[in-house]
Scaffold this motif. Structure first.
Motif, short mmCIF file in Angstrom:
data_model
loop_
_atom_site.label_atom_id
_atom_site.label_comp_id
_atom_site.label_asym_id
_atom_site.label_seq_id
_atom_site.Cartn_x
_atom_site.Cartn_y
_atom_site.Cartn_z
N PRO A 187 29.60 -60.88 15.19
CA PRO A 187 30.75 -61.17 16.05
C PRO A 187 32.09 -60.69 15.51
N PRO B 63 29.51 -63.56 21.08
CA PRO B 63 30.55 -63.64 22.09
C PRO B 63 31.28 -62.30 22.22
N VAL C 269 35.99 -62.85 18.72
CA VAL C 269 36.14 -64.14 18.04
C VAL C 269 37.49 -64.80 18.33
N SER C 270 38.30 -64.18 19.17
CA SER C 270 39.53 -64.82 19.64
C SER C 270 39.82 -64.31 21.04
N GLY D 172 34.87 -67.23 14.60
CA GLY D 172 33.65 -67.12 15.37
C GLY D 172 32.51 -67.96 14.86
N PHE E 234 30.78 -71.34 19.20
CA PHE E 234 30.81 -69.89 19.30
C PHE E 234 29.40 -69.31 19.34
N ASP E 235 28.50 -69.88 18.53
CA ASP E 235 27.17 -69.30 18.42
C ASP E 235 26.34 -69.53 19.67
N LEU F 71 34.78 -66.95 26.74
CA LEU F 71 35.50 -66.98 25.47
C LEU F 71 36.73 -67.87 25.56
N ILE G 93 35.61 -71.45 25.30
CA ILE G 93 35.27 -71.80 23.91
C ILE G 93 36.52 -72.04 23.09
N THR G 94 37.44 -71.10 23.11
CA THR G 94 38.64 -71.23 22.28
C THR G 94 39.53 -72.36 22.77
#
Length: 367
Positions: A73, A95, A98-99, A171, A176-177, A326, A329-330
């Motif tokens: 990632p 994903p 990672v941001s 990540g 995230f996973d 994403l 998630i964030t």
């Protein structure tokens, strides 16, 4: 139609199933693989009768139209941008980045260059999840009002010989996973998310590797390893989500959806198979109504994107969908950090459902 030339960057464990399934997809012609570890690329190339290249050489090939990004990632942004700059369409493992800022960079470059961006997971295109989608769309549970998405396990250090990236750096962590599978499945059923709130914790500061040459070594943990939240969807449904590497055992179904007229139990969104159950007199198993429910069909989203490029239509496992996931998630992690509910910065179009008689493969014979 002439198929699109496919190149794969990243020859780790996940590449095996993509390489195995590539021959199933009529819109793809596998050309080459690349990896920073030359020996890894050569081993995969020899097994599949294709070329082993450096990433730079693969991106320079004129017969490669589409790059499948299977790197870790943290490398998704760098590899994805390089492929887009080279004029290639890009499909990435999850994903997307990672941001959220990195995800926007990929989405913006793809749009600027008129290229397609796609991303796993594509398990929502599997037989069980499309069956659930058809039941929801047919009104079998009425108006969806609530649900649960539950991924709770004891941690990947039990089976993975090098689990560091699950616990360290951007990540890392279960949200995230594995969160992309559960969130994407719910967006497929309900459409986009409006707002989220969450709390998070970490049960252990170190994890001990249980298998492989590093067995007995410990790994530092800086990720939040238990995240519990609520997703408010634009349609009004409230979905509780829990992702954890801190739970030894539990009895929750992976996905449940509750409507004004009934409820659904939906199988593991990390798989394409399984049986959907509809409430009634007890839980009633539902016949799988769609293709791709009898094996591991990873690559369906990639195949659908290739077909969409050739047919000039939207693809389902899209960059917009992955960017929105994403964002969810964030935003959940931001909510856990700040103690405040977070309104999403993105939205997306609910992916178009697959027709029951429309397989994306040449054959249904998949291991």
């Amino acid at each position: 139609m002439t198929p699109l030339g496919l190149g794969i960057i990243g020859c780790g464990v996940i590449s095996d199933i993509y390489l195995q399934n590539a021959a199933l997809f009529p819109h793809l012609a596998l050309r080459a693989v690349a990896d920073l570890r030359r020996e890894a690329a050569e081993a995969k190339a020899q097994a599949h009768g294709i070329d082993a290249l450096t990433p730079e050489a693969l991106l320079a090939r004129d017969d490669i139209d589409l790059v499948l990004n299977l790197t870790v990632p943290a490398a998704h942004l760098q590899v994805g941008l390089a492929a887009l700059q080279a004029g290639k369409h890009v499909y990435s493992e999850k994903p997307l980045a990672v941001s959220l800022a990195d995800g926007w960079k990929l989405a913006d470059m793809a749009a600027e260059r008129g290229l397609r961006l796609g991303c796993a997971p594509d398990t929502f295109l599997g037989g069980s999840h499309q069956t659930a989608r058809a039941l929801v769309d047919a009104g079998r549970i009425g108006r969806p009002v609530a649900g649960t998405a539950t991924l709770m396990l004891a941690g990947h250090e039990r089976w993975h010989p090098n689990p560091d990236f699950y616990y360290q750096g951007p990540g890392a962590g279960p949200l995230f996973d594995m969160g992309p599978y559960y969130i994407t499945a719910m967006v497929n059923l309900l459409g986009p998310v409006r707002r989220v709130s969450a709390l998070a914790s970490r049960a252990h500061d170190r994890r001990v590797i249980a298998t492989g040459p590093r067995a007995g070594q410990s790994v530092d943990v800086d990720a939040q390893t238990h995240v519990a939240g609520v997703m408010e969807f634009e349609g009004g449904a409230l979905i509780q989500i829990a992702t954890s590497f801190d739970v030894q055992a539990h009895g929750h179904a992976p996905l449940e959806l509750y409507g004004t007229e009934g409820s659904l139990r939906i199988p593991d969104p990390n798989r394409f198979d399984g049986t959907v159950e509809l409430s009634g007199e007890g839980w009633q198993p539902q016949a799988t109504s769609h293709h791709h429910g009898d094996g591991n069909y990873r690559g369906l989203g990639l195949a659908d994107m290739a077909g969409a490029i050739l047919q000039d239509r939207p693809h389902r496992a899209s960059g917009d969908l992955a960017l929105h996931v994403l964002d969810v998630i964030t935003s959940l992690l931001d909510s856990a950090r700040t103690g405040q509910a977070v309104t999403l910065a993105t939205s997306c179009t609910r992916p178009e459902a697959l027709a029951p008689d429309a397989p994306l493969t040449r054959t249904e014979e998949v291991a």
